[in-house]
Scaffold this motif. Structure first.
Motif, PDB file in Angstrom:
ATOM      1  N   THR A 156      -0.099   5.621  -7.741  1.00  0.00           N
ATOM      2  CA  THR A 156      -1.423   5.745  -8.342  1.00  0.00           C
ATOM      3  C   THR A 156      -2.276   6.737  -7.557  1.00  0.00           C
ATOM      4  O   THR A 156      -1.859   7.242  -6.519  1.00  0.00           O
ATOM      5  N   GLN A 157      -3.448   7.008  -8.066  1.00  0.00           N
ATOM      6  CA  GLN A 157      -4.345   7.946  -7.395  1.00  0.00           C
ATOM      7  C   GLN A 157      -4.833   7.365  -6.070  1.00  0.00           C
ATOM      8  O   GLN A 157      -5.315   6.234  -6.024  1.00  0.00           O
ATOM      9  N   LYS A 158      -4.717   8.132  -5.003  1.00  0.00           N
ATOM     10  CA  LYS A 158      -5.142   7.644  -3.689  1.00  0.00           C
ATOM     11  C   LYS A 158      -6.642   7.352  -3.662  1.00  0.00           C
ATOM     12  O   LYS A 158      -7.097   6.477  -2.926  1.00  0.00           O
ATOM     13  N   SER A 159      -7.393   8.079  -4.479  1.00  0.00           N
ATOM     14  CA  SER A 159      -8.845   7.844  -4.521  1.00  0.00           C
ATOM     15  C   SER A 159      -9.202   6.484  -5.112  1.00  0.00           C
ATOM     16  O   SER A 159     -10.328   6.021  -4.962  1.00  0.00           O
ATOM     17  N   GLN A 191      -3.859  10.002   4.542  1.00  0.00           N
ATOM     18  CA  GLN A 191      -3.200  10.193   3.243  1.00  0.00           C
ATOM     19  C   GLN A 191      -4.172  10.071   2.076  1.00  0.00           C
ATOM     20  O   GLN A 191      -3.760  10.161   0.919  1.00  0.00           O
ATOM     21  N   GLY A 192      -5.454   9.857   2.393  1.00  0.00           N
ATOM     22  CA  GLY A 192      -6.452   9.801   1.342  1.00  0.00           C
ATOM     23  C   GLY A 192      -6.859   8.424   0.896  1.00  0.00           C
ATOM     24  O   GLY A 192      -7.584   8.270  -0.093  1.00  0.00           O
ATOM     25  N   VAL A 193      -6.407   7.405   1.610  1.00  0.00           N
ATOM     26  CA  VAL A 193      -6.763   6.023   1.279  1.00  0.00           C
ATOM     27  C   VAL A 193      -8.043   5.645   2.022  1.00  0.00           C
ATOM     28  O   VAL A 193      -8.174   5.898   3.223  1.00  0.00           O
ATOM     29  N   GLU A 194      -8.969   5.042   1.318  1.00  0.00           N
ATOM     30  CA  GLU A 194     -10.242   4.648   1.930  1.00  0.00           C
ATOM     31  C   GLU A 194     -10.067   3.436   2.833  1.00  0.00           C
ATOM     32  O   GLU A 194      -9.370   2.480   2.480  1.00  0.00           O
ATOM     33  N   ILE A 195     -10.691   3.464   3.992  1.00  0.00           N
ATOM     34  CA  ILE A 195     -10.640   2.353   4.941  1.00  0.00           C
ATOM     35  C   ILE A 195     -11.937   1.553   4.838  1.00  0.00           C
ATOM     36  O   ILE A 195     -13.027   2.109   4.952  1.00  0.00           O
ATOM     37  N   ALA A 200     -10.327   0.589  12.402  1.00  0.00           N
ATOM     38  CA  ALA A 200      -9.903   1.773  11.652  1.00  0.00           C
ATOM     39  C   ALA A 200      -8.722   2.476  12.311  1.00  0.00           C
ATOM     40  O   ALA A 200      -7.872   3.058  11.633  1.00  0.00           O
ATOM     41  N   SER A 201      -8.664   2.416  13.632  1.00  0.00           N
ATOM     42  CA  SER A 201      -7.615   3.138  14.356  1.00  0.00           C
ATOM     43  C   SER A 201      -6.208   2.658  13.990  1.00  0.00           C
ATOM     44  O   SER A 201      -5.250   3.421  14.062  1.00  0.00           O
ATOM     45  N   LYS A 202      -6.113   1.392  13.575  1.00  0.00           N
ATOM     46  CA  LYS A 202      -4.793   0.836  13.264  1.00  0.00           C
ATOM     47  C   LYS A 202      -4.258   1.311  11.914  1.00  0.00           C
ATOM     48  O   LYS A 202      -3.079   1.140  11.622  1.00  0.00           O
ATOM     49  N   VAL A 203      -5.143   1.870  11.081  1.00  0.00           N
ATOM     50  CA  VAL A 203      -4.710   2.321   9.755  1.00  0.00           C
ATOM     51  C   VAL A 203      -5.101   3.783   9.513  1.00  0.00           C
ATOM     52  O   VAL A 203      -5.227   4.221   8.372  1.00  0.00           O
ATOM     53  N   GLU A 204      -5.285   4.511  10.589  1.00  0.00           N
ATOM     54  CA  GLU A 204      -5.714   5.904  10.482  1.00  0.00           C
ATOM     55  C   GLU A 204      -4.713   6.729   9.670  1.00  0.00           C
ATOM     56  O   GLU A 204      -5.100   7.668   8.952  1.00  0.00           O
ATOM     57  N   HIS A 205      -3.433   6.383   9.764  1.00  0.00           N
ATOM     58  CA  HIS A 205      -2.411   7.122   9.021  1.00  0.00           C
ATOM     59  C   HIS A 205      -2.633   7.012   7.512  1.00  0.00           C
ATOM     60  O   HIS A 205      -2.313   7.940   6.765  1.00  0.00           O
ATOM     61  N   LEU A 206      -3.211   5.894   7.069  1.00  0.00           N
ATOM     62  CA  LEU A 206      -3.505   5.736   5.648  1.00  0.00           C
ATOM     63  C   LEU A 206      -4.709   6.584   5.248  1.00  0.00           C
ATOM     64  O   LEU A 206      -4.740   7.176   4.162  1.00  0.00           O
ATOM     65  N   ASN A 207      -5.681   6.631   6.120  1.00  0.00           N
ATOM     66  CA  ASN A 207      -6.862   7.459   5.869  1.00  0.00           C
ATOM     67  C   ASN A 207      -6.461   8.928   5.748  1.00  0.00           C
ATOM     68  O   ASN A 207      -6.987   9.673   4.911  1.00  0.00           O
ATOM     69  N   ILE A 261       0.838  -1.212   0.000  1.00  0.00           N
ATOM     70  CA  ILE A 261       0.000   0.000   0.000  1.00  0.00           C
ATOM     71  C   ILE A 261       0.868   1.256   0.000  1.00  0.00           C
ATOM     72  O   ILE A 261       0.525   2.260  -0.652  1.00  0.00           O
ATOM     73  N   GLU A 262       2.001   1.232   0.672  1.00  0.00           N
ATOM     74  CA  GLU A 262       2.882   2.402   0.677  1.00  0.00           C
ATOM     75  C   GLU A 262       3.432   2.689  -0.718  1.00  0.00           C
ATOM     76  O   GLU A 262       3.549   3.848  -1.131  1.00  0.00           O
ATOM     77  N   LEU A 263       3.743   1.633  -1.456  1.00  0.00           N
ATOM     78  CA  LEU A 263       4.220   1.805  -2.823  1.00  0.00           C
ATOM     79  C   LEU A 263       3.101   2.298  -3.736  1.00  0.00           C
ATOM     80  O   LEU A 263       3.313   3.158  -4.598  1.00  0.00           O
ATOM     81  N   LEU A 264       1.905   1.750  -3.552  1.00  0.00           N
ATOM     82  CA  LEU A 264       0.765   2.157  -4.369  1.00  0.00           C
ATOM     83  C   LEU A 264       0.424   3.629  -4.178  1.00  0.00           C
ATOM     84  O   LEU A 264       0.056   4.326  -5.131  1.00  0.00           O
ATOM     85  N   ILE A 265       0.537   4.115  -2.946  1.00  0.00           N
ATOM     86  CA  ILE A 265       0.232   5.515  -2.650  1.00  0.00           C
ATOM     87  C   ILE A 265       1.093   6.444  -3.498  1.00  0.00           C
ATOM     88  O   ILE A 265       0.647   7.511  -3.934  1.00  0.00           O
ATOM     89  N   ASN A 266       2.323   6.022  -3.756  1.00  0.00           N
ATOM     90  CA  ASN A 266       3.240   6.854  -4.526  1.00  0.00           C
ATOM     91  C   ASN A 266       3.161   6.606  -6.029  1.00  0.00           C
ATOM     92  O   ASN A 266       3.838   7.291  -6.801  1.00  0.00           O
TER      93      ASN A 266
END
Length: 292
Positions: free
Chosen positions: A25-28, A46-50, A37-44, A18-23
Protein backbone atom coordinates in the motif's frame (compact mmCIF):
# COMPACT_ATOMS: atom_id res chain seq x y z
CA UNK A 1 -7.30 4.87 1.33
CA UNK A 2 -7.54 4.44 5.09
CA UNK A 3 -4.77 5.65 7.37
CA UNK A 4 -3.42 2.54 9.09
CA UNK A 5 -1.41 2.55 12.31
CA UNK A 6 0.45 -0.60 13.38
CA UNK A 7 1.55 -1.15 16.97
CA UNK A 8 4.15 -3.60 18.23
CA UNK A 9 6.51 -3.02 15.31
CA UNK A 10 9.61 -3.69 17.42
CA UNK A 11 8.17 -7.17 18.03
CA UNK A 12 8.07 -9.92 15.46
CA UNK A 13 4.38 -9.90 14.50
CA UNK A 14 4.03 -6.12 14.19
CA UNK A 15 7.33 -5.95 12.31
CA UNK A 16 6.15 -8.56 9.81
CA UNK A 17 2.84 -6.74 9.30
CA UNK A 18 4.37 -3.32 8.63
CA UNK A 19 6.99 -4.77 6.28
CA UNK A 20 4.26 -6.45 4.25
CA UNK A 21 2.12 -3.31 4.24
CA UNK A 22 5.02 -1.22 2.92
CA UNK A 23 5.08 -3.43 -0.17
CA UNK A 24 1.31 -3.52 -0.59
CA UNK A 25 0.00 0.00 0.00
CA UNK A 26 0.97 3.65 -0.12
CA UNK A 27 3.59 4.46 2.52
CA UNK A 28 1.88 7.80 3.12
CA UNK A 29 -1.12 5.84 4.40
CA UNK A 30 0.97 4.05 7.04
CA UNK A 31 2.03 4.94 10.57
CA UNK A 32 3.59 3.00 13.41
CA UNK A 33 3.52 3.45 17.17
CA UNK A 34 6.81 3.53 19.03
CA UNK A 35 8.05 4.65 22.42
CA UNK A 36 11.36 5.76 20.91
CA UNK A 37 11.70 7.04 17.35
CA UNK A 38 15.27 5.78 17.14
CA UNK A 39 14.10 2.16 17.28
CA UNK A 40 12.01 2.53 14.12
CA UNK A 41 14.07 5.08 12.21
CA UNK A 42 14.50 2.58 9.36
CA UNK A 43 10.73 2.73 8.80
CA UNK A 44 10.74 6.51 8.76
CA UNK A 45 13.46 6.39 6.11
CA UNK A 46 11.08 4.30 3.99
CA UNK A 47 8.35 6.91 4.26
CA UNK A 48 6.33 5.49 7.14
CA UNK A 49 5.11 8.02 9.70
CA UNK A 50 6.30 7.54 13.28
CA UNK A 51 3.84 8.26 16.08
CA UNK A 52 5.30 8.39 19.59
CA UNK A 53 3.20 6.73 22.29
CA UNK A 54 3.29 4.26 25.15
CA UNK A 55 0.64 1.74 26.20
CA UNK A 56 1.23 2.94 29.76
CA UNK A 57 0.40 6.56 28.89
CA UNK A 58 -3.16 7.11 27.64
CA UNK A 59 -2.59 10.77 26.76
CA UNK A 60 0.34 9.90 24.52
CA UNK A 61 -1.85 7.39 22.72
CA UNK A 62 -4.66 9.90 22.12
CA UNK A 63 -2.17 12.08 20.26
CA UNK A 64 -0.64 9.14 18.43
CA UNK A 65 -4.01 7.84 17.23
CA UNK A 66 -5.26 11.18 15.84
CA UNK A 67 -6.50 10.80 12.27
CA UNK A 68 -6.14 7.03 12.26
CA UNK A 69 -8.82 4.98 10.50
CA UNK A 70 -7.57 1.45 11.17
CA UNK A 71 -5.57 0.52 14.26
CA UNK A 72 -3.69 -2.79 14.15
CA UNK A 73 -3.53 -3.38 17.89
CA UNK A 74 -0.91 -5.96 18.88
CA UNK A 75 -1.57 -7.21 22.39
CA UNK A 76 1.00 -6.26 25.01
CA UNK A 77 3.53 -8.89 26.12
CA UNK A 78 3.62 -7.34 29.60
CA UNK A 79 1.28 -9.85 31.23
CA UNK A 80 1.36 -8.20 34.64
CA UNK A 81 0.32 -4.75 33.35
CA UNK A 82 -1.56 -5.76 30.21
CA UNK A 83 -5.09 -5.10 31.46
CA UNK A 84 -4.41 -1.46 32.25
CA UNK A 85 -2.35 -1.00 29.11
CA UNK A 86 -5.12 -2.36 26.91
CA UNK A 87 -7.69 -0.20 28.61
CA UNK A 88 -5.47 2.80 27.86
CA UNK A 89 -5.31 1.83 24.19
CA UNK A 90 -9.07 1.45 23.86
CA UNK A 91 -9.84 4.64 25.77
CA UNK A 92 -7.38 6.55 23.61
CA UNK A 93 -8.73 5.05 20.38
CA UNK A 94 -12.24 6.15 21.30
CA UNK A 95 -11.12 9.67 22.23
CA UNK A 96 -9.08 9.98 19.04
CA UNK A 97 -11.92 8.79 16.84
CA UNK A 98 -10.27 5.62 15.53
CA UNK A 99 -12.80 3.98 13.22
CA UNK A 100 -11.71 0.33 13.27
CA UNK A 101 -9.57 -1.74 15.65
CA UNK A 102 -8.01 -4.97 14.42
CA UNK A 103 -6.96 -6.71 17.64
CA UNK A 104 -4.60 -9.68 17.99
CA UNK A 105 -6.51 -11.85 20.43
CA UNK A 106 -6.28 -15.61 21.03
CA UNK A 107 -7.96 -18.88 20.09
CA UNK A 108 -9.82 -20.60 22.90
CA UNK A 109 -12.57 -22.98 23.88
CA UNK A 110 -12.59 -22.53 27.65
CA UNK A 111 -13.30 -18.94 28.73
CA UNK A 112 -13.75 -19.75 32.43
CA UNK A 113 -11.34 -19.13 35.31
CA UNK A 114 -10.69 -22.89 35.27
CA UNK A 115 -8.78 -22.60 32.01
CA UNK A 116 -5.12 -23.62 32.44
CA UNK A 117 -4.17 -20.42 30.63
CA UNK A 118 -6.64 -18.15 32.44
CA UNK A 119 -3.73 -15.94 33.50
CA UNK A 120 -3.25 -15.05 29.84
CA UNK A 121 -6.84 -15.37 28.67
CA UNK A 122 -8.34 -12.84 31.09
CA UNK A 123 -6.83 -9.76 29.47
CA UNK A 124 -7.76 -10.89 25.94
CA UNK A 125 -11.36 -11.57 26.90
CA UNK A 126 -11.72 -8.25 28.67
CA UNK A 127 -10.06 -6.39 25.82
CA UNK A 128 -12.55 -7.83 23.32
CA UNK A 129 -15.38 -6.86 25.69
CA UNK A 130 -14.05 -3.31 26.16
CA UNK A 131 -13.66 -2.75 22.42
CA UNK A 132 -17.27 -3.78 21.84
CA UNK A 133 -18.46 -1.59 24.70
CA UNK A 134 -16.54 1.36 23.24
CA UNK A 135 -18.67 1.08 20.13
CA UNK A 136 -15.65 0.94 17.81
CA UNK A 137 -15.83 -1.27 14.73
CA UNK A 138 -13.63 -4.30 15.39
CA UNK A 139 -12.01 -7.35 13.88
CA UNK A 140 -10.72 -9.92 16.37
CA UNK A 141 -7.86 -12.11 15.19
CA UNK A 142 -8.05 -15.15 17.43
CA UNK A 143 -4.50 -16.35 17.02
CA UNK A 144 -3.55 -19.93 17.66
CA UNK A 145 -0.10 -20.84 18.98
CA UNK A 146 2.79 -19.71 16.81
CA UNK A 147 4.56 -22.56 15.05
CA UNK A 148 7.66 -20.40 15.56
CA UNK A 149 7.75 -21.18 19.28
CA UNK A 150 7.47 -24.97 19.02
CA UNK A 151 11.27 -25.25 19.60
CA UNK A 152 10.78 -23.49 22.96
CA UNK A 153 8.39 -26.24 24.05
CA UNK A 154 10.80 -28.90 22.81
CA UNK A 155 13.68 -27.45 24.81
CA UNK A 156 17.22 -26.46 23.88
CA UNK A 157 18.58 -29.91 24.71
CA UNK A 158 16.13 -31.98 22.66
CA UNK A 159 18.81 -33.05 20.16
CA UNK A 160 21.29 -33.99 22.88
CA UNK A 161 18.79 -35.87 25.04
CA UNK A 162 16.82 -37.39 22.18
CA UNK A 163 13.66 -36.69 24.16
CA UNK A 164 10.76 -34.27 23.95
CA UNK A 165 9.88 -33.79 27.63
CA UNK A 166 6.60 -31.92 27.78
CA UNK A 167 3.34 -32.72 29.64
CA UNK A 168 0.92 -32.21 26.75
CA UNK A 169 -0.29 -35.81 26.66
CA UNK A 170 -1.93 -36.69 23.36
CA UNK A 171 -3.54 -33.27 22.98
CA UNK A 172 -3.89 -31.94 19.45
CA UNK A 173 -2.77 -28.43 18.53
CA UNK A 174 -3.36 -26.38 15.39
CA UNK A 175 -0.16 -24.32 15.19
CA UNK A 176 0.25 -21.50 12.68
CA UNK A 177 3.33 -19.62 11.52
CA UNK A 178 3.61 -15.99 12.60
CA UNK A 179 4.38 -14.91 9.03
CA UNK A 180 1.21 -16.55 7.74
CA UNK A 181 -0.79 -14.71 10.41
CA UNK A 182 0.89 -11.45 9.39
CA UNK A 183 -0.02 -11.98 5.74
CA UNK A 184 -3.65 -12.71 6.67
CA UNK A 185 -3.66 -9.59 8.86
CA UNK A 186 -2.48 -7.47 5.95
CA UNK A 187 -5.21 -8.94 3.74
CA UNK A 188 -7.76 -7.77 6.31
CA UNK A 189 -6.16 -4.35 6.74
CA UNK A 190 -6.16 -3.66 3.00
CA UNK A 191 -9.68 -4.84 2.14
CA UNK A 192 -13.24 -4.37 3.33
CA UNK A 193 -15.90 -6.71 4.65
CA UNK A 194 -14.20 -7.65 7.92
CA UNK A 195 -16.15 -5.30 10.16
CA UNK A 196 -17.31 -6.70 13.51
CA UNK A 197 -16.04 -10.20 12.74
CA UNK A 198 -13.77 -12.69 14.50
CA UNK A 199 -11.35 -14.91 12.64
CA UNK A 200 -9.62 -18.06 13.86
CA UNK A 201 -6.00 -17.79 12.81
CA UNK A 202 -5.06 -21.46 12.72
CA UNK A 203 -4.72 -24.15 10.05
CA UNK A 204 -6.51 -27.27 8.86
CA UNK A 205 -3.82 -29.43 10.45
CA UNK A 206 -3.47 -30.51 14.07
CA UNK A 207 -0.49 -32.31 15.57
CA UNK A 208 0.33 -33.97 18.87
CA UNK A 209 3.73 -33.73 20.49
CA UNK A 210 4.22 -37.43 19.79
CA UNK A 211 3.75 -36.61 16.11
CA UNK A 212 6.20 -33.72 16.46
CA UNK A 213 8.75 -36.13 17.98
CA UNK A 214 8.15 -38.49 15.06
CA UNK A 215 8.70 -35.67 12.56
CA UNK A 216 11.95 -34.77 14.31
CA UNK A 217 13.03 -38.40 14.20
CA UNK A 218 12.53 -38.47 10.44
CA UNK A 219 14.35 -35.17 9.91
CA UNK A 220 17.32 -36.12 12.07
CA UNK A 221 17.54 -39.78 11.11
CA UNK A 222 17.51 -40.85 14.73
CA UNK A 223 14.83 -41.64 17.27
CA UNK A 224 13.44 -38.74 19.27
CA UNK A 225 11.23 -40.01 22.06
CA UNK A 226 8.26 -38.24 23.54
CA UNK A 227 7.74 -38.26 27.31
CA UNK A 228 4.69 -36.60 28.84
CA UNK A 229 5.41 -36.33 32.59
CA UNK A 230 2.98 -35.20 35.24
CA UNK A 231 2.69 -31.47 35.78
CA UNK A 232 4.41 -31.87 39.15
CA UNK A 233 7.41 -33.70 37.71
CA UNK A 234 7.67 -31.24 34.82
CA UNK A 235 7.58 -28.19 37.08
CA UNK A 236 10.12 -29.72 39.47
CA UNK A 237 12.44 -30.68 36.61
CA UNK A 238 12.43 -27.21 35.07
CA UNK A 239 12.76 -25.49 38.43
CA UNK A 240 15.73 -27.69 39.34
CA UNK A 241 17.33 -26.75 36.01
CA UNK A 242 17.15 -23.07 36.99
CA UNK A 243 14.34 -22.01 34.65
CA UNK A 244 12.66 -18.85 36.07
CA UNK A 245 9.34 -19.62 37.72
CA UNK A 246 7.33 -17.30 35.47
CA UNK A 247 8.48 -19.33 32.47
CA UNK A 248 7.92 -22.62 34.24
CA UNK A 249 4.35 -21.59 35.02
CA UNK A 250 3.74 -20.40 31.47
CA UNK A 251 5.11 -23.56 29.84
CA UNK A 252 3.18 -25.76 32.25
CA UNK A 253 -0.02 -23.81 31.67
CA UNK A 254 0.22 -24.10 27.89
CA UNK A 255 1.11 -27.79 28.15
CA UNK A 256 -2.04 -28.43 30.17
CA UNK A 257 -4.09 -26.38 27.69
CA UNK A 258 -2.68 -28.52 24.87
CA UNK A 259 -3.46 -31.67 26.84
CA UNK A 260 -7.06 -30.49 27.28
CA UNK A 261 -7.30 -29.88 23.50
CA UNK A 262 -7.83 -26.17 24.02
CA UNK A 263 -6.17 -25.55 20.63
CA UNK A 264 -7.67 -28.53 18.79
CA UNK A 265 -9.57 -26.28 16.42
CA UNK A 266 -9.04 -25.99 12.68
CA UNK A 267 -10.04 -23.67 9.85
CA UNK A 268 -9.00 -22.64 6.35
CA UNK A 269 -9.11 -18.94 7.24
CA UNK A 270 -5.42 -18.23 6.64
CA UNK A 271 -5.51 -19.86 3.23
CA UNK A 272 -8.73 -18.11 2.21
CA UNK A 273 -7.32 -14.71 3.21
CA UNK A 274 -3.84 -15.13 1.73
CA UNK A 275 -4.57 -17.38 -1.22
CA UNK A 276 -1.85 -19.85 -0.28
CA UNK A 277 -1.36 -22.85 1.95
CA UNK A 278 0.04 -22.02 5.40
CA UNK A 279 3.44 -23.45 6.27
CA UNK A 280 3.02 -26.83 7.96
CA UNK A 281 4.62 -27.79 11.26
CA UNK A 282 6.61 -30.44 9.41
CA UNK A 283 8.03 -27.97 6.89
CA UNK A 284 8.86 -25.49 9.64
CA UNK A 285 10.72 -28.12 11.68
CA UNK A 286 12.67 -29.14 8.58
CA UNK A 287 13.82 -25.52 8.20
CA UNK A 288 14.91 -25.36 11.83
CA UNK A 289 16.45 -28.78 12.41
CA UNK A 290 17.54 -30.20 9.03
CA UNK A 291 21.01 -28.65 9.35
CA UNK A 292 21.50 -29.70 12.97
Amino acid sequence: MSKILVTGVTGQLGKAVIELLINKTQKSDLAVLAREASKVEHLNEQGVEIRIGDYNDENSLVSAFAGIDKLYFVSSNDIQNRLQQHQNVINAAKKAGVKHIIYTSFQRKNETPDSPIAFIAESHLKTEQWIKEAGITYTFLQNSIYTDIVPMFLGEQVLETGTVFFPAGDGKVSFALRQDMAEASVAILTSEGHENKSYDFNTEQTVTFQEIADILSEILGKTINYVSPTQEVYIETLSSAGVPMEYVGMFAGFAEAFKQNEFDKTSNTLESLTGKKPVSVSDFLKQVYSSK
